[in-house]
Enzyme design. Structure first.
Site, PDB file in Angstrom:
ATOM      1  CG  HIS A   1     -15.316  -0.216  -1.619  1.00  0.00           C
ATOM      2  ND1 HIS A   1     -14.316  -0.996  -1.081  1.00  0.00           N
ATOM      3  CD2 HIS A   1     -15.286  -0.458  -2.938  1.00  0.00           C
ATOM      4  CE1 HIS A   1     -13.732  -1.659  -2.046  1.00  0.00           C
ATOM      5  NE2 HIS A   1     -14.305  -1.352  -3.182  1.00  0.00           N
TER       6      HIS A   1
ATOM      7  CG  HIS B   1     -13.192  -5.314   6.206  1.00  0.00           C
ATOM      8  ND1 HIS B   1     -13.256  -3.958   5.978  1.00  0.00           N
ATOM      9  CD2 HIS B   1     -12.840  -5.461   7.505  1.00  0.00           C
ATOM     10  CE1 HIS B   1     -12.943  -3.319   7.095  1.00  0.00           C
ATOM     11  NE2 HIS B   1     -12.700  -4.193   8.033  1.00  0.00           N
TER      12      HIS B   1
ATOM     13  CE  LYS C   1      -4.144  -1.586   2.556  1.00  0.00           C
ATOM     14  NZ  LYS C   1      -4.631  -2.296   1.407  1.00  0.00           N
TER      15      LYS C   1
ATOM     16  CE  LYS D   1      -6.797   2.137   5.574  1.00  0.00           C
ATOM     17  NZ  LYS D   1      -7.221   2.621   4.247  1.00  0.00           N
TER      18      LYS D   1
ATOM     19  CD  GLU E   1     -10.694  -1.524  -2.751  1.00  0.00           C
ATOM     20  OE1 GLU E   1     -10.533  -1.213  -1.560  1.00  0.00           O
ATOM     21  OE2 GLU E   1     -10.476  -2.670  -3.240  1.00  0.00           O
TER      22      GLU E   1
ATOM     23  NE  ARG F   1      -9.322  -9.845  -6.912  1.00  0.00           N
ATOM     24  CZ  ARG F   1      -9.140  -8.948  -5.948  1.00  0.00           C
ATOM     25  NH1 ARG F   1      -7.938  -8.424  -5.770  1.00  0.00           N
ATOM     26  NH2 ARG F   1     -10.137  -8.550  -5.178  1.00  0.00           N
TER      27      ARG F   1
END
Ligand code: MV4
Length: 649
Positions: free
Chosen positions: A209, A235, A117, A159, A275, A297
């Site tokens: 999201h 999630h 990330k 995170k 995202e 993907r």
């Protein structure tokens, strides 16, 4: 095309889905399967199939070497990874390429660039993609991180850089709690990912999201608009939609352009998803979305994008992997209508969404929806893999119409043989807030109790189960229920969740009634078939001793075999009871007599059959409570054995 045969390195619904498109393009398809999947749908669908190992994913679907060997052995020149398993494993991509085969997806370099990330965020920021305000530097000294957190301003989110799906995430509201939360997040990250590096972000209060589908040819990319996946539980996405409700055109354009910049920044090839986390607090704004991560993907929820664009994304994947340029320009792509996808799982929702398994005695979907499934009636939901049964996708002219189509499709979905989350999905599709477009990630958690509440099974549904259990669902012959003297009452013991309950049905030719013990349900046969309490019979199946009526998202009713009850010791193991109302035809024992397990004690005539009531255990008859010729009710005590302790004395 640079290849004529493609191997699908996956299973379940995505393997079936990829095989269908590949076959439609004239390609030869190769399936791979684990020993547990030998009879699976995707194996049957492919032109040829190769067993690659044991049930556990590590022994089969994650075995890159076995998959590459299978490709060689079958002449497959390309490998499609689906999603999950090896689909984002850059080492597998390297191995495939080194073997001279084509990986249907992005380069190993692109996957690596998006794998962590922090590096991903740095790369995106350089490409002019908005990233969440925060710190994603290499200095992991706790004191330094604390200073950075204060600069960002609380609340902040810690995170794990190697994390995903919410793992290794800690929200901190109070600066005094920062160090503890940091340690806890790092510990979890070490355990889960073997990498405890973290980044810190400003916490976005009402996150939505929203992800953008992109497609690249290695140089340029286009976007195929957004999907809103905010309806999640822990999630896990539950229902996804495209386009996002309340998305202004200028925000859509800004997010799409940012996603294209992201894809082009890494020379992305194939289908990918950028995202974003979006501030849903007061409407969607061009300065209110930030890059979260890029999924390199094809995603589970890709069908909703296919529905609103009319594009087959797997076809694009195969064509571009085969060397073709991007099949469309951005100007060619438009949104038509609205689409939803609901993920149908074998899971026990009231028990806390526990994964369930079982053999699907019946699986059927109504018209008016696309159902992508990897299992068929008769298949077992394997405990080795994700218990997804199917994805139910609908496409309508407007969001309201599409949502109504989703609700109707879920009402018409028939699953027997395992518990599912169908009722939960139905409740979501009918949730007033969701219908109003209030999609936020907290919706399910807030309304969970209402969403998982199981409605009482309607008496008409139980009555139909009784009618079916008694074999009365065929059109009534004139002899059915015909009797000279009195109404032809029949009995059956059912369990629809409240325990074994004796039920009686009176058959009067083309009608009758069912007595549920306190509730009577009127039964009538008419031009449209049987009606129960005036309601037309629902579709139903019987599988062994389970009758499933496809009403109220499917109600499974157990038919209790009276003999099981008779031999199962009731009343503390001493009483032999009448399993149903009937006539005592004969009694074969007397008080004081010793009996052995299995000995015939009495014969009860009921439902036009003779039922031998036998001893469930060795013992001594204490008392004979009835004599031949007596009419008895269900549950009446017939014989009492002495306590086992007494015998032993
Ligand atoms: C966030 C956030 C709030 N602020 N980041 C959840 C998993 C991963 N995709 C990122 N997630 C979040 N990151 C900041 N800076 C809230 C979440 C979040 C979430 C985001 C989207 C959809 C559902 C979610 C559920 C819980 C937390």
């Amino acid at each position: 095309m640079m290849f004529d045969t493609v191997l699908i390195a996956n299973r379940g619904e995505i393997a079936c889905r990829v095989i269908r498109t590949a076959r439609a393009m004239g390609l030869r398809t190769v399936a791979v399967y684990s020993e547990a999947d030998a009879g699976a749908a995707h194996v049957a669908l492919a032109d040829t199939a190769v067993c690659i190992g044991g049930a556990a994913p590590a022994a089969s679907y994650l075995r890159g070497d076995a998959i590459i060997a299978a490709a060689r052995a079958t002449g497959a020149q390309a490998i499609h990874p689906g999603y999950g398993f090896l689909s984002e494993n850059p080492d597998f991509v390297d191995a495939v390429t080194a073997a001279g085969l084509i990986f249907v997806g992005p380069s190993a370099a692109a996957i690596r660039a998006m794998g962590l990330k922090d590096a991903a965020k740095r790369l995106m920021a350089e490409a002019g993609v908005p990233v969440v305000p925060g710190y994603h530097g290499a200095d992991q000294d706790p004191g330094h991180l604390e200073v950075e957190a204060a600069k960002i301003g609380y609340p902040v989110l810690i995170k794990a850089v190697a994390g995903g799906g919410g793992k290794g995430m800690r929200r901190v509201d109070d600066p005094a709690r920062f160090v503890d939360a940091l340690e806890s997040a790092k510990a979890e990250a070490r355990g889960a990912f073997g990498n405890d590096a973290v980044l810190i972000e400003k916490y976005i209060e009402q996150p939505r999201h929203i992800e953008v589908q992109v497609f690249g040819d290695g140089t340029r990319a286009v976007h195929l608009f957004e999907r809103d996946c905010s309806l999640q539980r822990r999630h896990q996405k539950v229902i996804e939609e495209a386009p996002a409700p309340g998305m202004p055109e200028e925000v859509r354009a800004a997010m799409g352009a940012a996603a294209v910049r992201a894809a082009e920044a890494i020379g992305y090839s194939g289908a990918g998803t950028v995202e974003f986390i979006v501030d849903g607090a007061n409407g969607l704004r061009a300065d209110g979305f930030w890059f979260m991560e890029m999924n390199t993907r094809l995603q589970v929820e890709h069908p909703v994008t296919e529905a609103i664009t009319g594009i087959d994304l797997v076809e694009w994947q195969l064509r571009v992997a085969g060397g073709e340029p991007l099949p469309a320009t951005q100007a060619d792509l438009t949104i038509t209508g609205h689409a939803f996808e609901a993920r149908l799982y074998a899971e026990d929702v009231p028990a806390g969404f526990l994964p369930a398994t079982g053999r699907l005695a019946h699986l059927a979907f109504p018209e008016g929806c696309r159902a992508d499934s990897g299992v068929r009636s008769g298949d077992v939901i394997s405990p080795h893999y994700d218990p997804m049964i199917a994805k139910v996708i609908v496409h309508g002219p407007t969001r309201a119409v599409a949502l109504a189509q989703l609700a109707r499709a879920l009402d018409g979905t028939q699953v027997a043989g395992t518990v599912t989350n169908l009722a939960f999905l139905g409740a979501l599709a009918r949730h007033p807030g969701f219908a109003a477009g209030e999609v936020d990630t907290g919706l399910i958690a807030r309304d969970l109790d209402m969403l998982v509440a199981e409605a009482e099974t309607r008496p008409a549904v139980i009555a139909q189960a009784a009618w079916a259990a008694l074999g009365l669902m065929a059109a009534p012959g004139w002899l059915t229920g015909f009797s000279l003297w009195q109404s032809d009452w029949r009995s059956v013991t059912l369990d629809w969740g409240d325990g074994p309950t004796p039920v009686r049905a009176r058959v009067d030719g083309a009608g009758g009634a069912v007595d549920l013990g306190g509730t009577d349900v009127e039964v009538a046969y008419g031009p449209g078939g049987w009606r129960f309490a005036g309601v037309p019979a629902a579709p139903w199946v019987r599988d062994g001793d389970t009758v499933t009526v496809f009403a109220q998202y499917g109600r499974a009713v157990q038919v209790i075999d009276p003999l099981d009850r008779a031999t199962g010791p009731a009343g503390g193991g001493n009483l032999i009871e009448a399993p149903m109302p009937g006539l005592v035809r004969s009694v074969h024992v007397s008080a004081g007599q010793a009996v052995a397990a299995g000995d015939k004690l009495a014969v009860l005539e009921a439902m036009k059959m003779e039922h031998a009531l036998t001893a469930a255990r060795d013992g001594v008859v204490a008392e004979v409570l009835v004599s031949a010729g007596a009419q008895v009710e269900a549950g009446a005590a017939l014989i009492r054995l002495e306590d086992e302790a007494e015998d032993a004395a």
